[in-house]
Design an enzyme around this catalytic site. Structure first.
Site, PDB file in Angstrom:
ATOM      1  N   ASP A 163     -11.105  21.064  41.031  1.00  0.00           N
ATOM      2  CA  ASP A 163     -12.388  20.852  41.356  1.00  0.00           C
ATOM      3  C   ASP A 163     -13.165  21.549  42.414  1.00  0.00           C
ATOM      4  OD1 ASP A 163     -11.468  19.085  39.375  1.00  0.00           O
ATOM      5  OD2 ASP A 163     -11.810  17.338  40.553  1.00  0.00           O
ATOM      6  N   SER A 207     -17.011  16.190  38.376  1.00  0.00           N
ATOM      7  CA  SER A 207     -16.765  16.713  39.888  1.00  0.00           C
ATOM      8  C   SER A 207     -18.123  16.619  40.819  1.00  0.00           C
ATOM      9  CB  SER A 207     -16.170  18.180  39.899  1.00  0.00           C
ATOM     10  OG  SER A 207     -14.850  18.076  39.454  1.00  0.00           O
TER      11      SER A 207
HETATM   12  C1  GLA Z   1      -9.260  15.116  38.728  1.00  0.00           C
HETATM   13  C2  GLA Z   1      -8.772  15.677  40.219  1.00  0.00           C
HETATM   14  C3  GLA Z   1      -8.293  17.224  39.567  1.00  0.00           C
HETATM   15  C4  GLA Z   1      -7.506  17.322  38.451  1.00  0.00           C
HETATM   16  C5  GLA Z   1      -8.112  16.277  37.404  1.00  0.00           C
HETATM   17  C6  GLA Z   1      -7.414  16.363  36.244  1.00  0.00           C
HETATM   18  O1  GLA Z   1     -10.639  15.900  38.400  1.00  0.00           O
HETATM   19  O2  GLA Z   1      -9.593  15.775  41.103  1.00  0.00           O
HETATM   20  O3  GLA Z   1      -7.572  17.871  40.845  1.00  0.00           O
HETATM   21  O4  GLA Z   1      -6.233  16.567  38.604  1.00  0.00           O
HETATM   22  O5  GLA Z   1      -8.382  15.201  37.802  1.00  0.00           O
HETATM   23  O6  GLA Z   1      -6.929  17.328  35.468  1.00  0.00           O
END
Ligand code: GLA
Length: 388
Positions: free
Chosen positions: A174, A128
């Site tokens: 995230d 993230s």
């Molecule tokens: C990405 C997205 C999140 C979530 C994950 C999977 O990180 O940004 O919102 O959906 O994938 O869990």
């Protein structure tokens, strides 16, 4: 390790003046994958790795931003804060344009600013890094302009920025973690009510280790959006039998068993994953709260199998990383984490086995792929804040 004083120096080099420093963390999700946009539960930890935004206000309504990781030119990128919107644009500043646009749209009165961005959140590792930029920059802009901040609202604005400007129709996990992470704890987030429960980590016994495969496959964002619409199709079809459901979160496992057979095979596999993963997450939290790491680990392995076979968002490198971890002593559980198609695995490892685990995984992964992985023993950090 980056520090606020290093960032202050870089800011002075680029912009020639003093600044305030704000940070937001990356995150690793322990379990509850691809459940957030189905109104389900997730269980992430905020990392000690974070994005720094050094910022000073401007009187002319301009945003000028420069990034240590992304900028290729010595000059900052420049745009008007009330006309920041150029959605879909490829440059890295889309994250800043995105959050500025969404906050202005939410009626915040924002001043212009000089921004310098630096980060030790690994990029493309499924940890993230982009949510951390959006949240730290949004927080900085609000603080410089003396605007009130509600952290859940900031998370929602950053989520919209990611959806509109980076093109991933993401859930809230995230951005929520970047805003509300609690050091020493995982957060059980209810992605429907947007409330959380902080769950202490059992750090005396075991550590969370992130293994970065160092690959990121191109299809990630496109396939992500496809998965999301497949889930929506699942809800539409299941609501013929289960009136009143609005998300896969509403489907009980026992009811699902009756009607799963009526779904087209692909949609059925996607629903299998989401519905069982939400149940696993609830079970995993209970296990963590009673320090039952064996059960927690078993659920992590089950989550990986489900993501690989039913949700089909894993890749050979992630599967290999989990396979190697499974063979190591002291490992309770391992699974891919984040959106998938590359990035990292998350592993729960007994503290006394850490050195052997790190050595074995690094060596075997390199041997099998020719790629040197990066491993991080996770130190949990807090959410977005100003650094003094
Ligand atoms: C990405 C997205 C999140 C979530 C994950 C999977 O990180 O940004 O919102 O959906 O994938 O869990």
């Amino acid at each position: 390790m980056l520090s606020a004083s290093m960032i202050r120096e870089s800011f002075a080099d680029v912009f020639g003046r003093a600044c305030r420093v704000f940070t937001a963390p990356g995150r690793v999700n322990l379990i509850g994958e691809h459940t957030d946009y189905n109104d389900g539960y997730v269980l992430p930890i905020a990392l000690s790795q974070k994005t720094f935004v050094a910022a000073a206000p401007r009187e002319d309504g301009l945003i000028r931003c420069w990034s240590k990781q992304y900028s290729r030119l010595p000059e900052p990128i420049e745009f008007k804060i009330d006309a920041a919107s150029r959605a879909g644009e490829a440059d890295w500043a889309k994250h800043i344009r995105g959050i500025a646009t969404c906050l202005v749209r939410d009626q915040f009165k924002l001043q212009g600013a000089d921004l310098l961005i630096d980060s030790d959140v690994p990029i493309g590792a499924g940890l993230s890094s982009s949510a951390a930029i959006e949240v730290a920059a949004g927080f900085a802009l609000l603080k410089l302009s003396d605007q009130p901040i509600d952290l859940v609202d900031l998370a929602l604005a950053a989520q919209r920025a990611e959806q509109e400007f980076a093109g991933t129709n993401c859930g809230i996990m995230d951005q929520y973690m970047a805003c509300l992470g609690v050091a020493g704890h995982a957060l059980l987030i209810d992605c429907r009510s947007l409330e959380y429960r902080a769950v202490p980590l059992a750090t005396e016994e075991a550590s969370v280790v992130i293994c970065n495969t160092m690959v990121q496959h191109e299809l990630a964002s496109g396939e992500y959006n496809v998965r999301r619409s497949e889930c929506e199709e699942g809800v539409r079809r299941l609501s013929a039998h289960l009136p009143g459901i609005v998300a896969l979160r509403d489907v009980e496992l026992e009811d699902y068993d009756h009607f799963a057979g009526s779904l087209p095979p692909v949609i059925q596999r996607r629903c299998n994953h989401v519905i069982t993963e939400i149940a696993r997450t609830v079970e995993a939290v209970e296990a963590l709260e009673r320090h039952d790491l064996e059960t927690f680990g078993r659920l992590m392995y089950a989550s990986h199998d489900s993501l690989r076979n039913d949700y089909e968002v894993s890749c050979p490198e992630l599967d290999l990383m989990v396979e190697i971890a499974t063979g190591c002593e002291g490992v309770y559980g391992a699974r891919m984490t984040g959106g998938g198609f590359g990035g990292s695995t998350v592993n729960l490892v007994a503290n006394q086995s850490l050195p052997a685990f790190q050595a074995t995984v690094s060596e075997r992964y390199l041997e099998r792929t020719g790629i040197r992985p990066e491993l991080y023993v996770c130190q949990s950090g807090g959410g977005v804040r100003e650094e003094h």
